[in-house]
Scaffold this motif. Structure first.
Motif, PDB file in Angstrom:
ATOM      1  N   TRP A 144       0.780  -1.050  -0.055  1.00  0.00           N
ATOM      2  CA  TRP A 144      -0.149   0.056   0.012  1.00  0.00           C
ATOM      3  C   TRP A 144       0.964   1.059  -0.074  1.00  0.00           C
ATOM      4  O   TRP A 144       1.798   1.356   0.714  1.00  0.00           O
ATOM      5  N   THR A 145       0.540   2.320  -0.825  1.00  0.00           N
ATOM      6  CA  THR A 145       1.245   3.429  -1.006  1.00  0.00           C
ATOM      7  C   THR A 145       0.261   4.508  -0.353  1.00  0.00           C
ATOM      8  O   THR A 145      -0.776   4.590  -0.932  1.00  0.00           O
ATOM      9  N   LYS A 146       1.186   5.244   0.525  1.00  0.00           N
ATOM     10  CA  LYS A 146       0.374   6.496   1.275  1.00  0.00           C
ATOM     11  C   LYS A 146       0.887   7.711   0.191  1.00  0.00           C
ATOM     12  O   LYS A 146       1.856   7.880   0.136  1.00  0.00           O
ATOM     13  N   TYR A 147      -0.283   8.830   0.453  1.00  0.00           N
ATOM     14  CA  TYR A 147      -0.015  10.125   0.016  1.00  0.00           C
ATOM     15  C   TYR A 147      -0.830  11.053   0.785  1.00  0.00           C
ATOM     16  O   TYR A 147      -1.699  10.819   1.462  1.00  0.00           O
ATOM     17  N   ILE A 148      -0.374  12.316   0.827  1.00  0.00           N
ATOM     18  CA  ILE A 148      -1.202  13.555   1.369  1.00  0.00           C
ATOM     19  C   ILE A 148      -1.847  14.353   0.378  1.00  0.00           C
ATOM     20  O   ILE A 148      -1.402  14.766  -0.792  1.00  0.00           O
ATOM     21  N   VAL A 149      -3.001  14.849   0.774  1.00  0.00           N
ATOM     22  CA  VAL A 149      -3.836  15.798   0.040  1.00  0.00           C
ATOM     23  C   VAL A 149      -4.012  17.082   0.900  1.00  0.00           C
ATOM     24  O   VAL A 149      -4.536  16.646   2.031  1.00  0.00           O
ATOM     25  N   LEU A 150      -3.556  18.106   0.285  1.00  0.00           N
ATOM     26  CA  LEU A 150      -3.893  19.216   1.001  1.00  0.00           C
ATOM     27  C   LEU A 150      -5.127  20.112   0.651  1.00  0.00           C
ATOM     28  O   LEU A 150      -5.345  20.360  -0.681  1.00  0.00           O
ATOM     29  N   ASN A 151      -6.329  19.993   1.375  1.00  0.00           N
ATOM     30  CA  ASN A 151      -7.684  20.704   0.819  1.00  0.00           C
ATOM     31  C   ASN A 151      -7.784  22.055   0.685  1.00  0.00           C
ATOM     32  O   ASN A 151      -7.035  22.763   1.858  1.00  0.00           O
ATOM     33  N   SER A 186      -7.757  21.695   5.830  1.00  0.00           N
ATOM     34  CA  SER A 186      -7.612  20.285   6.357  1.00  0.00           C
ATOM     35  C   SER A 186      -6.405  19.686   5.173  1.00  0.00           C
ATOM     36  O   SER A 186      -6.494  19.932   4.335  1.00  0.00           O
ATOM     37  N   ALA A 187      -6.312  18.530   5.820  1.00  0.00           N
ATOM     38  CA  ALA A 187      -5.369  17.642   4.900  1.00  0.00           C
ATOM     39  C   ALA A 187      -5.747  16.015   5.379  1.00  0.00           C
ATOM     40  O   ALA A 187      -6.068  15.702   6.488  1.00  0.00           O
ATOM     41  N   ASN A 188      -5.556  15.346   4.164  1.00  0.00           N
ATOM     42  CA  ASN A 188      -5.830  13.844   4.276  1.00  0.00           C
ATOM     43  C   ASN A 188      -4.619  12.824   4.107  1.00  0.00           C
ATOM     44  O   ASN A 188      -3.793  13.524   3.320  1.00  0.00           O
ATOM     45  N   GLU A 189      -4.351  12.168   4.905  1.00  0.00           N
ATOM     46  CA  GLU A 189      -3.393  10.955   4.736  1.00  0.00           C
ATOM     47  C   GLU A 189      -4.251   9.759   4.032  1.00  0.00           C
ATOM     48  O   GLU A 189      -4.957   9.146   4.839  1.00  0.00           O
ATOM     49  N   ILE A 223      -6.585  14.395   8.779  1.00  0.00           N
ATOM     50  CA  ILE A 223      -7.246  13.328   8.818  1.00  0.00           C
ATOM     51  C   ILE A 223      -6.705  11.920   8.301  1.00  0.00           C
ATOM     52  O   ILE A 223      -6.166  12.148   7.231  1.00  0.00           O
ATOM     53  N   ASP A 224      -6.902  10.852   8.899  1.00  0.00           N
ATOM     54  CA  ASP A 224      -6.218   9.622   8.507  1.00  0.00           C
ATOM     55  C   ASP A 224      -7.190   8.911   7.549  1.00  0.00           C
ATOM     56  O   ASP A 224      -8.414   8.619   8.325  1.00  0.00           O
ATOM     57  N   GLY A 225      -7.218   8.876   6.270  1.00  0.00           N
ATOM     58  CA  GLY A 225      -8.219   8.106   5.604  1.00  0.00           C
ATOM     59  C   GLY A 225      -9.205   9.226   4.916  1.00  0.00           C
ATOM     60  O   GLY A 225      -8.888  10.427   5.037  1.00  0.00           O
ATOM     61  N   PRO A 226     -10.174   9.002   3.915  1.00  0.00           N
ATOM     62  CA  PRO A 226     -10.850   9.720   3.252  1.00  0.00           C
ATOM     63  C   PRO A 226     -11.928  10.431   4.030  1.00  0.00           C
ATOM     64  O   PRO A 226     -12.077   9.896   5.433  1.00  0.00           O
ATOM     65  N   GLY A 227     -12.574  11.538   3.781  1.00  0.00           N
ATOM     66  CA  GLY A 227     -13.439  12.114   4.575  1.00  0.00           C
ATOM     67  C   GLY A 227     -13.292  13.582   4.925  1.00  0.00           C
ATOM     68  O   GLY A 227     -12.169  13.965   4.641  1.00  0.00           O
ATOM     69  N   LEU A 228     -13.914  14.195   5.387  1.00  0.00           N
ATOM     70  CA  LEU A 228     -13.841  15.683   6.160  1.00  0.00           C
ATOM     71  C   LEU A 228     -13.304  15.665   7.529  1.00  0.00           C
ATOM     72  O   LEU A 228     -12.969  16.502   8.041  1.00  0.00           O
ATOM     73  N   GLY A 229     -13.275  14.557   8.119  1.00  0.00           N
ATOM     74  CA  GLY A 229     -12.782  14.509   9.718  1.00  0.00           C
ATOM     75  C   GLY A 229     -13.865  15.062  10.719  1.00  0.00           C
ATOM     76  O   GLY A 229     -13.629  15.491  11.609  1.00  0.00           O
ATOM     77  N   ILE A 230     -15.317  14.862  10.104  1.00  0.00           N
ATOM     78  CA  ILE A 230     -16.144  15.338  11.331  1.00  0.00           C
ATOM     79  C   ILE A 230     -16.982  14.150  11.775  1.00  0.00           C
ATOM     80  O   ILE A 230     -17.475  13.346  11.274  1.00  0.00           O
TER      81      ILE A 230
END
Length: 386
Positions: free
Chosen positions: A148-155, A159-162, A378-385
């Protein structure tokens, strides 16, 4: 005046201008030269070693420096941190280093998130296994070591997701196109920026630029990640001065956190804001030559964070994806007489489809200023709410 009668510091400085082969011969001519060459505090070996590592054409003498008593052991920390994996694995005679020195080599060469691969063995074992795994993945399409390859998304909302995806299916262009589709940004061209190059990987950022109209869709963290606060280009300074003189305030160059200074200098050359100058040069991991001063600007044209002037009239919109691309034998930069690689040329050509995980610890390491800028992790998809 005889050469050997000069101060030892001056002799060591002169010896540092020689090639490795010439320095080996000169260190054997007399006892005084032997003592100077062997002195770890003077260390005339460092400059010729760095020169041969940065050119990529290794002198034959580099292979067996560990068997020479005149070469201080500390030089091998930089050799093991910067040399090609194939050279270390198959050509070099490795020295006897302490556990702490092997750990230092590991931290200087690899991303901090890669420390998880060390189990119960020694740091030398962890270093050699990690180096072989990197070399193997750079030369083949094998993903058995990292499923599995992890990456970061800056929203754009701060917020940000791993996120993670199967390594067999990991394609940053496809993933980013899906992000653009979800954000209704498919009409915009994908932009790829080289943020940082290390010995084995380079950090890439995928994003989109749109002409400045409003700030609703802008992603301020994208600009902050690529351009550390307090280090700005003269083009940005000119924009701020023009807006200040015309009374416009819709676009603030550095998002209103750090004040800017203006003055006549060469075009697009980054300048340091005195209000925020406590950046330490990155050492763990150690950048390659084109980013040697990271996070500050490195002259020479390889530091692409300030290469183009797109952001003079455009702003980053939507999400930004950050990933680590493994450097393979066919991934080297274009010749010096050509423009440095940008955008699709960084990812679309042969030998540029291998990637490694990029995690939170890696982001805080290469961009510590982002930790206070990201509003929600946030770890994983979603908005972290909740």
């Amino acid at each position: 005046m005889l050469f050997e009668s000069l101060p030892v510091e001056l002799i060591a400085d002169i010896l540092g201008e020689l090639t490795l082969n010439d320095l080996i011969k000169l260190s054997q001519l007399s006892r005084r030269l032997h003592r100077i060459a062997s002195d770890p505090s003077l260390n005339p070996w460092r400059r010729p070693i760095l020169r041969t590592l940065h050119t990529g054409v290794y002198e034959d003498a580099l292979k067996h420096l560990s068997v020479r008593s005149t070469v201080p052991r500390q030089n091998w920390i930089e050799i093991l941190s910067l040399a090609r994996p194939s050279f270390i694995l198959y050509d070099a005679t490795l020295p006897n280093l302490t556990m702490a020195e092997w750990e230092e080599c590991f931290d200087r060469r690899f991303l901090p998130g890669w420390r998880k691969w060390r189990k119960d063995g020694s740091w030398k074992e962890a270093f050699m296994k990690m180096l072989y795994r990197t070399w193997h993945r750079s030369a083949t399409s094998c993903t058995s070591d990292e499923a599995w390859t992890k990456y970061i998304v800056l929203n754009r909302n701060g917020s940000a997701n791993e996120l993670e995806i199967s390594s067999r299916n990991f394609n940053p262009l496809i993933l980013f196109n899906e992000m653009k589709l979800q954000s209704s940004l498919t009409h915009l061209e994908t932009r790829v920026r080289l943020v940082l190059q290390l010995a084995d990987v380079r950090i890439l950022a995928f994003g989109t630029l749109e002409r400045r109209r409003n700030t609703l869709s802008a992603n301020p963290n994208a600009h902050t990640f690529l351009h550390p606060p307090g280090i700005v280009t003269d083009a940005e300074v000119q924009i701020a001065d023009k807006q200040a003189s015309s009374g416009l305030s819709s676009h603030i160059v550095d998002h209103g956190v750090y004040p800017m200074q203006s003055g006549p200098t060469s075009p697009r050359r980054p300048r340091h804001n005195r209000a925020y100058t406590n950046y330490a040069r990155l050492v763990h991991p150690l950048p390659s030559l084109i980013h040697w001063n990271y996070p500050r600007y490195t002259p020479g044209g390889g530091d692409k964070r300030w290469l183009d002037s797109d952001e003079e009239d455009f702003q980053w919109v939507g999400g930004v994806m950050i990933t680590a691309q493994i450097i393979g034998p066919h991934i080297h930069e274009s010749p010096s007489h050509r423009p440095p690689l940008q955008d699709m040329a960084l990812v679309s050509e042969a030998g540029r489809q291998q990637y490694a995980s990029f995690t939170w610890s890696d982001l805080w390491c290469i961009a510590p200023w982002m930790e206070e800028r990201i509003t929600r992790k946030i770890d994983g998809p979603g908005l972290g709410i909740l």
